[in-house]
Design an enzyme around this catalytic site. Structure first.
Site, short mmCIF file in Angstrom:
data_model
loop_
_atom_site.label_atom_id
_atom_site.label_comp_id
_atom_site.label_asym_id
_atom_site.label_seq_id
_atom_site.Cartn_x
_atom_site.Cartn_y
_atom_site.Cartn_z
CD GLU A 1 -4.19 -5.92 2.76
OE1 GLU A 1 -4.89 -5.19 3.49
OE2 GLU A 1 -2.96 -5.83 2.70
CD GLU B 1 -3.18 -0.83 2.10
OE1 GLU B 1 -2.96 -0.13 3.12
OE2 GLU B 1 -4.26 -1.36 1.88
C1 GAL Z 1 -4.34 -2.49 4.90
C2 GAL Z 1 -2.93 -3.00 5.04
C3 GAL Z 1 -2.84 -4.21 5.95
C4 GAL Z 1 -3.68 -4.01 7.16
C5 GAL Z 1 -5.10 -3.76 6.75
C6 GAL Z 1 -6.06 -3.60 7.90
O1 GAL Z 1 -4.34 -1.12 4.76
O2 GAL Z 1 -2.36 -3.31 3.81
O3 GAL Z 1 -1.50 -4.41 6.30
O4 GAL Z 1 -3.19 -2.95 7.91
O5 GAL Z 1 -5.15 -2.59 5.99
O6 GAL Z 1 -7.36 -3.36 7.44
#
Ligand code: GAL
Length: 674
Positions: free
Chosen positions: A314, A143
């Protein structure tokens, strides 16, 4: 491939658990596991002391269970020893304070020392695992830009910015010209005098700020490219990807994605619903399901980047920890979100994270498993999708290559920066304008491709440019050659590349196309609304936040302001008062509309484009992939969806969708033709 996956942190769990975790991932139907992206301190606990055994073991364990691995490069988290040895790698805020150690993303993209260190670490990893059978892809860093980390006011950034300006302008006179530095005696005689725009008494020169943002965006692109080049050298045949964020526009993702094989993004629908510009009522209504168009907007945005190859890296599995409020998703939502991503063409949907951590910053962030290792609801729903996918994978794969939207929405990062630098009204939000227009199209059952301004526009029936402030001559030419209905939002073409007002006034390069000239603009404080009517009998719409006074130069008014700031000269029907105009196939909107207004407007223009927009019931969304239709019910009530003329085979679900239900249909040739 069309598969489900998960993000896993073996380094955070005792080794004895790994085998069981891998086997249970398999059992649930997960096939791809991302690891490693924050593990620098375990790979290299002290300078030069490399500990690969645990990572070898973790990768081998996953491999033994038939899981494919996405390896993340750990450059988002330079470890303590590295920061202490080289404090210059830290990013500086605009007051010159170094970002502290103890969270993540504390590095400066411009630091030569950090670039060297990152390249060293990426090379070591790529040499070791680049040809490992289990490794199917690499994720660069994590990110970029998260937690406001694109900009750094370090000495290295300052020097590189000067060199960047010199390359861009050649002479300091050209820079003075481009920035209009004669204003307030800002003129420079040497590039070496130029600093980043920081700590000024009142706002710094807008063109200077724009170039600073362009420069910073290029720094991210360059940092990423350095990693990509190393990975390609040592890991042939593996995809290289990065996980972008939602509603994040601080660097130009289109540019960065040119170096990747796959664009991936991190989808947190409930967090995004609470943290972004939705109004309080929308936040309340969508608290447990997320706004249905937030994930879809990004699916369609990222699908437009790497020749259509994209994943969700994610996926929110339960409540998160980082939004202002963190409701737990309603049962069924993890399944709905997963199907929504697949319906928009995702190759992989990967959940974040496998097991909730009982310690540290994200201990309140759900995983598929609870901290005690029991399956949470997210795991149950992921397993359900995995089973359902077994029956749908083939039709989905076959249909995917034929996905074709009828609507294109042009999304331009520099335009968003321009609006951000000179909003002119506190609530003129270019990103929101793009989202509102997108959401309206989706509420009307239209499929949308979100595209960069350089994209080919042939084949679309309707092209939306809700916030194209930057007058891009190439885009203007493409639009002039297009037979689609074109809808320009307010402020279109209102700025040149240098962030000046164009000669001949707005809409600048789009003037000939739109047949209007913008003579005055007003931003409207909260509570100051204007009404307008679409056609003689059409719906009454409400304009707020922004309106413009137009002179018609060939266009005809399609809607007029009933009263107020835009309508003073409404006595002359050809000059002024127009809120919406049409000039051949180009429509120009001279006001900010609310969501209902966008729905009515896009319905109207879509009809003119020969499309058949539908008013979908609240919370229902349909996505077409070739001849497949996926129907998703985001609402808390049952909804019925009938395939067009009943000409469809049911693949999953039923006509009557329960709350948070999903159905899939294969249209018969006659129905898929229109
Ligand atoms: C994203 C990040 C992850 C984790 C996640 C939590 O922004 O890539 O490492 O922090 O959010 O929602």
């Amino acid at each position: 491939m069309i598969e489900l996956g998960v993000c896993y942190y073996p380094e955070q769990w005792p080794r004895e658990l790994w085998e069981r975790d891998a086997s249970h991932m398999r059992e649930l139907g997960l096939r791809v596991v991302r690891i490693g992206e924050f593990a620098w301190s375990r790979i290299e606990p002290r300078s030069g002391e490399l500990c690969w055994d645990w990572l070898d073991d973790a990768i081998d364990t996953l491999h033994r269970h038939g899981l494919r691995v996405v390896l993340g490069t750990p450059t988002a988290t330079p470890p303590k020893w590295l920061v202490d040895a080289h404090p210059s790698i830290l990013a500086l805020d605009e007051h010159g304070h170094a970002r502290g150690f103890g969270s993540r993303r504390h590095y400066c993209f411009s630091s030569p020392v950090y670039r060297e260190q990152a390249a060293r670490m990426v090379t070591l990893m790529a040499e070791r695992y680049g040809r490992h059978d289990a490794v199917c892809a690499w994720q660069t860093d994590n990110e970029y830009g998260c937690h406001s980390t694109v900009l750094s006011y370090s000495q290295a950034a300052r020097e590189r910015f000067r060199a960047w300006l010199q390359r861009r302008y050649g002479t300091v006179q050209a820079l003075n010209q481009a920035w209009g530095t004669v204003f307030w005696s800002q003129e420079y005689t040497d590039f070496a005098q130029v600093d980043p725009p920081a700590a000024t008494v009142t706002e710094a020169n807008p063109s200077h700020r724009l170039d600073w943002r362009r420069f910073a965006s290029d720094e991210v692109v360059e940092f990423n490219r350095m990693q990509v080049d190393i990975l390609r050298r040592h890991s042939p045949g593996r995809d290289v990807l990065h996980n972008f964020m939602g509603f994040f526009t601080e660097f130009d993702h289109h540019r960065l994605a040119r170096d990747l094989d796959v664009a991936t993004w991190d989808s947190y629908p409930l967090g995004a619903t609470q943290n972004f510009f939705l109004d309080p009522d929308e936040k309340r209504r969508h608290a447990f399901t997320g706004h249905p168009d937030i994930p879809a907007f990004h699916h369609d945005l990222y699908r437009g980047m790497c020749g259509g190859r994209w994943w969700v890296m994610e996926q929110q599995p339960g409540p998160v920890n980082w939004a202002q409020w963190n409701p737990a998703p309603h049962p069924g939502m993890v399944r709905v979100w997963t199907w929504q991503a697949l319906a928009h063409g995702a190759e992989i949907v990967s959940y974040f994270r496998w097991r909730q951590a009982p310690y540290a910053q994200e201990q309140m962030h759900a995983g598929l498993q609870r901290p005690d290792g029991s399956d949470d609801l997210g795991a149950v729903e992921a397993a359900q999708v995995a089973r359902e996918l077994d029956g749908l994978r083939e039709p989905l794969r076959a249909a995917r290559t034929r996905r074709r939207a009828e609507v294109a929405l042009v999304f331009d990062y520099p335009s968003l920066w321009m609006a951000d630098i000179q909003p002119q009204g506190r609530d003129y939000l270019a990103l929101e304008a793009c989202f509102r227009a997108y959401s309206a199209a989706r509420q009307l059952g239209l499929d949308v491709d979100v595209l960069p301004p350089q994209a080919a526009l042939d084949g679309y029936a309707l092209v939306l440019l809700p916030a194209q402030l930057r007058g891009d001559p190439g885009l203007a030419t493409a639009l002039r050659g297009s037979s689609a209905q074109i809808l320009l939002g307010p402020r279109a073409g209102s700025k040149t590349e240098e962030l000046h007002i164009p000669t001949g006034l707005a809409p600048g390069v789009f003037s000939e196309l739109a047949g209007v000239q913008v003579q005055r603009v007003s931003s409207l404080p909260p509570g100051v609304d204007l009404s307008l009517r679409l056609g003689e009998q059409g719906p009454g719409l409400r304009a707020s936040r922004w309106c413009e006074q137009l002179a018609l130069r060939g266009a005809r008014a399609q809607a007029r302001f009933a009263q107020g700031a835009g309508g003073e000269s409404a006595q002359d029907p050809d000059q002024g008062g127009a809120a919406l105009t049409r000039h051949a196939n180009c429509w120009y909107l001279a006001a900010w509309l609310d969501q209902a207004g966008w729905v009515s407007l896009i319905e109207h223009v879509a009809q003119a484009a020969g499309l058949a927009p539908l008013r979908l019931p609240e919370g229902l969304r349909i996505s077409r992939v070739g001849e497949l239709v996926l129907v998703l019910n985001f609402s808390d009530s049952p909804v019925r969806w009938e395939p067009p003329q009943g000409e469809a085979t049911r693949l999953m679900g039923a006509l009557e969708l329960p709350p948070r239900g999903v159905s899939a249909w294969k249209l018969l040739p006659a129905a898929s033709a229109h």
